[in-house]
Design a protein around this motif. Structure first.
Motif, PDB file in Angstrom:
ATOM      1  N   GLU A 305       0.833  -1.194   0.000  1.00 43.42           N
ATOM      2  CA  GLU A 305       0.000   0.000   0.000  1.00 43.42           C
ATOM      3  C   GLU A 305       0.871   1.249   0.000  1.00 43.42           C
ATOM      4  N   ALA A 306       0.465   2.250  -0.760  1.00 42.30           N
ATOM      5  CA  ALA A 306       1.220   3.506  -0.831  1.00 42.30           C
ATOM      6  C   ALA A 306       1.088   4.252   0.491  1.00 42.30           C
ATOM      7  N   ARG A 307       2.225   4.515   1.098  1.00 41.88           N
ATOM      8  CA  ARG A 307       2.258   5.267   2.352  1.00 41.88           C
ATOM      9  C   ARG A 307       3.139   6.501   2.185  1.00 41.88           C
ATOM     10  N   ALA A 308       2.659   7.614   2.657  1.00 40.53           N
ATOM     11  CA  ALA A 308       3.406   8.864   2.618  1.00 40.53           C
ATOM     12  C   ALA A 308       4.025   9.093   3.992  1.00 40.53           C
ATOM     13  N   THR A 309       5.320   9.325   4.016  1.00 39.12           N
ATOM     14  CA  THR A 309       6.030   9.542   5.273  1.00 39.12           C
ATOM     15  C   THR A 309       6.241  11.029   5.508  1.00 39.12           C
ATOM     16  N   VAL A 310       5.756  11.511   6.646  1.00 33.84           N
ATOM     17  CA  VAL A 310       5.916  12.916   7.022  1.00 33.84           C
ATOM     18  C   VAL A 310       6.895  12.995   8.183  1.00 33.84           C
ATOM     19  N   LYS A 311       7.913  13.847   8.037  1.00 35.68           N
ATOM     20  CA  LYS A 311       8.960  13.977   9.048  1.00 35.68           C
ATOM     21  C   LYS A 311       8.815  15.294   9.804  1.00 35.68           C
ATOM     22  N   THR A 312       8.935  15.187  11.119  1.00 33.34           N
ATOM     23  CA  THR A 312       9.063  16.376  11.959  1.00 33.34           C
ATOM     24  C   THR A 312      10.421  16.291  12.647  1.00 33.34           C
ATOM     25  N   SER A 313      10.739  17.237  13.465  1.00 31.39           N
ATOM     26  CA  SER A 313      12.037  17.218  14.163  1.00 31.39           C
ATOM     27  C   SER A 313      12.125  16.062  15.150  1.00 31.39           C
ATOM     28  N   ARG A 314      10.998  15.499  15.533  1.00 36.71           N
ATOM     29  CA  ARG A 314      10.975  14.462  16.557  1.00 36.71           C
ATOM     30  C   ARG A 314      10.671  13.063  16.037  1.00 36.71           C
ATOM     31  N   ALA A 321      -1.522   7.167   1.419  1.00 35.26           N
ATOM     32  CA  ALA A 321      -1.451   8.167   0.349  1.00 35.26           C
ATOM     33  C   ALA A 321      -2.828   8.459  -0.242  1.00 35.26           C
ATOM     34  N   ALA A 322      -3.685   7.453  -0.254  1.00 37.58           N
ATOM     35  CA  ALA A 322      -5.009   7.613  -0.850  1.00 37.58           C
ATOM     36  C   ALA A 322      -5.868   8.639  -0.112  1.00 37.58           C
ATOM     37  N   LYS A 323      -5.517   8.944   1.155  1.00 38.68           N
ATOM     38  CA  LYS A 323      -6.313   9.888   1.939  1.00 38.68           C
ATOM     39  C   LYS A 323      -5.710  11.288   1.990  1.00 38.68           C
ATOM     40  N   ILE A 324      -4.620  11.505   1.236  1.00 36.06           N
ATOM     41  CA  ILE A 324      -4.052  12.850   1.156  1.00 36.06           C
ATOM     42  C   ILE A 324      -4.931  13.664   0.212  1.00 36.06           C
ATOM     43  N   THR A 325      -5.483  14.748   0.716  1.00 36.57           N
ATOM     44  CA  THR A 325      -6.430  15.543  -0.065  1.00 36.57           C
ATOM     45  C   THR A 325      -5.812  16.778  -0.699  1.00 36.57           C
ATOM     46  N   LYS A 326      -4.634  17.201  -0.205  1.00 34.28           N
ATOM     47  CA  LYS A 326      -4.006  18.395  -0.751  1.00 34.28           C
ATOM     48  C   LYS A 326      -2.532  18.416  -0.353  1.00 34.28           C
ATOM     49  N   ILE A 327      -1.707  18.973  -1.218  1.00 30.26           N
ATOM     50  CA  ILE A 327      -0.300  19.219  -0.860  1.00 30.26           C
ATOM     51  C   ILE A 327       0.019  20.672  -1.179  1.00 30.26           C
ATOM     52  N   ARG A 328       0.962  21.234  -0.419  1.00 31.30           N
ATOM     53  CA  ARG A 328       1.365  22.611  -0.705  1.00 31.30           C
ATOM     54  C   ARG A 328       2.829  22.804  -0.323  1.00 31.30           C
ATOM     55  N   ILE A 344      12.741  22.510  -2.133  1.00 30.23           N
ATOM     56  CA  ILE A 344      11.296  22.613  -1.957  1.00 30.23           C
ATOM     57  C   ILE A 344      10.865  21.616  -0.888  1.00 30.23           C
ATOM     58  N   GLN A 345      10.096  22.069   0.072  1.00 26.26           N
ATOM     59  CA  GLN A 345       9.545  21.180   1.083  1.00 26.26           C
ATOM     60  C   GLN A 345       8.024  21.205   0.998  1.00 26.26           C
ATOM     61  N   THR A 346       7.418  20.060   1.255  1.00 25.42           N
ATOM     62  CA  THR A 346       5.981  19.888   0.998  1.00 25.42           C
ATOM     63  C   THR A 346       5.224  19.508   2.257  1.00 25.42           C
ATOM     64  N   LYS A 347       4.110  20.213   2.471  1.00 30.32           N
ATOM     65  CA  LYS A 347       3.196  19.878   3.549  1.00 30.32           C
ATOM     66  C   LYS A 347       1.995  19.132   2.981  1.00 30.32           C
ATOM     67  N   ILE A 348       1.326  18.336   3.822  1.00 31.75           N
ATOM     68  CA  ILE A 348       0.157  17.594   3.357  1.00 31.75           C
ATOM     69  C   ILE A 348      -1.085  17.904   4.187  1.00 31.75           C
ATOM     70  N   PHE A 349      -2.222  17.750   3.504  1.00 29.59           N
ATOM     71  CA  PHE A 349      -3.515  17.786   4.169  1.00 29.59           C
ATOM     72  C   PHE A 349      -4.051  16.356   4.120  1.00 29.59           C
ATOM     73  N   TYR A 350      -4.230  15.760   5.265  1.00 28.00           N
ATOM     74  CA  TYR A 350      -4.693  14.371   5.352  1.00 28.00           C
ATOM     75  C   TYR A 350      -6.138  14.388   5.818  1.00 28.00           C
ATOM     76  N   ALA A 351      -7.033  13.888   4.975  1.00 30.41           N
ATOM     77  CA  ALA A 351      -8.476  13.981   5.244  1.00 30.41           C
ATOM     78  C   ALA A 351      -8.847  15.433   5.526  1.00 30.41           C
ATOM     79  N   LYS A 352      -8.268  16.322   4.719  1.00 29.81           N
ATOM     80  CA  LYS A 352      -8.513  17.773   4.726  1.00 29.81           C
ATOM     81  C   LYS A 352      -7.903  18.510   5.920  1.00 29.81           C
ATOM     82  N   LYS A 353      -7.096  17.819   6.744  1.00 32.96           N
ATOM     83  CA  LYS A 353      -6.466  18.476   7.889  1.00 32.96           C
ATOM     84  C   LYS A 353      -4.959  18.602   7.664  1.00 32.96           C
ATOM     85  N   LEU A 354      -4.433  19.795   7.896  1.00 30.39           N
ATOM     86  CA  LEU A 354      -3.008  20.041   7.714  1.00 30.39           C
ATOM     87  C   LEU A 354      -2.204  19.309   8.784  1.00 30.39           C
ATOM     88  N   LYS A 355      -1.146  18.602   8.360  1.00 27.28           N
ATOM     89  CA  LYS A 355      -0.303  17.864   9.283  1.00 27.28           C
ATOM     90  C   LYS A 355       1.045  18.582   9.470  1.00 27.28           C
TER      91      LYS A 355
END
Length: 410
Positions: A305-314, A321-328, A344-355
């Protein structure tokens, strides 16, 4: 529609004819003496008018013409199972055989006659036409029946055809090369056929489950560019299939889609979001995007299954990936000097919520409008090449969601 259910033997009909002024209600009557063939039929009534539906053919002839009438009643249709156990090789439909719209019955039952080599129609039939022994609706928009024992090795479906009847291309004994009409959107079941080569048009988006199941001679499949889903067991048991080139817009490969084939390796397009359990045999080497993660189901079955990995400092967090509704982007504009770099760094909206955090770029595709001004790597690193302006497009590989960044090189 009402069905008459009174059983009357042929002899009784003949004896009573002289005293009858109205046609009796019949069902499953042997009409051999009336039409010199061994037919059984039933009389049906629609809007107060009677017509006959042939239910079976019990004769020994290999070639027949459907009668216009039996005992003065028009023969308008043929029931499923007609001639199924006969030795029929050729059937000609009479002028009164009516459309499915008129009788609420299709002629799909003709696809059950395994010995059939051709289907013809008389010229004045208003509902159907035949071409090269293959049956179509009069406007040729639908393939109704393809004779199971037709000896032609190649079938190029006429360009007018938009759909095909259920099982119309299944269990074909001699067909090797199959090209579908460019207008067809749904591929009918072709299972257990002798097909070796098939060309699927761009109109098709889904190959349904079991479509080519047990086509043991199938060697080459040309996929249309817009196919998004290959269904459960679509190519299961295609034991001669050694290579495939999957389409670039493919999203889902469902369970056992290619099980029991001769495939050794397969390149998975970077548009795919899921590969179902046992989609391929265990020894098939899959060259797939890194974001397709192996996941074990309860019971041990494995799927991807396609999984999107989001990294924070911690930490790192994995999202479907199928539930990502927007990227910016972290910025809409980048200004840099010639020879310098920016990322370029990218943020995601997962089920319309910014992560929080930034997306691992392996699931993204980066393109530049002018590589002579600004080049971009597969990881989102921009390099100023010479003075000017360019636009970087960033797209989520699995869905086509995208954004743009304007770049100015000074």
């Amino acid at each position: 529609m009402t069905k008459k259910k009174i059983m009357i033997p042929i002899m009784s009909i003949m004896l009573a004819t002289s005293s009858m002024t109205a046609i009796p209600s019949l069902t499953s009557v042997n009409a051999a003496q009336a039409v010199k063939e061994a037919y059984t039929y039933q009389v049906e009534t629609q809007e107060g008018k009677q017509y006959i539906v042939l239910t079976d053919y019990k004769g020994s002839e290999e070639k027949i013409t459907i009668p216009d009438q039996i005992n003065g009643i028009e023969v308008k249709s043929i029931q499923d199972g007609f001639g199924k156990n006969s030795k029929l090789k050729s059937i000609t439909l009479s002028k009164n055989i009516a459309s499915e719209k008129d009788t609420k019955r299709s002629l799909a039952g003709l696809n059950q006659i395994t010995t059939l080599e051709e289907i013809q129609t008389v010229k004045d039939n208003a509902a159907y036409q035949s071409e090269d022994g293959i049956l179509y609706t009069k406007d040729k928009k639908e393939l109704v029946a393809y004779p199971k024992s037709k000896k032609s090795e190649t079938y190029v479906m006429p360009s007018e055809v938009e759909k095909a009847g259920e099982l119309s291309l299944a269990n074909l004994k001699y067909l090797k090369n199959l090209t579908f009409s460019k207008k067809i959107k749904i591929i009918p079941e072709c299972s257990n056929s002798s097909i070796e080569n098939v060309i699927i048009p761009d109109q098709v988006k889904v190959i349904d489950e079991s479509t080519f199941d047990t086509c043991k001679n199938l060697k080459k499949v040309t996929f249309g560019k817009n196919i998004t889903t290959i269904g459960d067991g679509a190519f299961a048991n295609c034991t001669a299939l050694k290579t495939i080139k999957l389409p670039n817009n493919l999203k889902n490969i469902e369970e056992i889609a290619f099980v029991n084939t001769s495939l050794k390796s397969v390149i998975i397009p970077d548009s795919v979001v899921k590969i179902g359990a046992s989609a391929f045999d265990k020894d098939v080497k899959l060259k797939k995007p890194s974001y397709l993660k192996k996941i074990k189901k309860t019971g041990g079955a494995v799927y991807y299954e396609a999984r999107a990995t989001v990294k924070t400092s911690r930490k790192k967090t994995s999202y479907k990936a199928a539930k990502i509704t927007k990227i910016r982007a972290n910025t809409k504009k980048v200004t840099l000097k010639k020879g310098k770099k920016a990322k370029i760094q990218t943020k995601i909206f997962y089920a319309k919520k910014l992560k929080k955090g930034y997306l691992d770029p392996s699931i993204l595709k980066f393109t530049t409008s002018n590589k002579k001004i600004a080049a971009v790597s597969k990881y989102g690193n921009i390099k100023g090449v010479k003075k000017g302006k360019a636009t970087i497009t960033v797209k989520l590989r699995t869905s086509g969601i995208k954004y743009k960044v304007n770049v100015v090189v000074k």
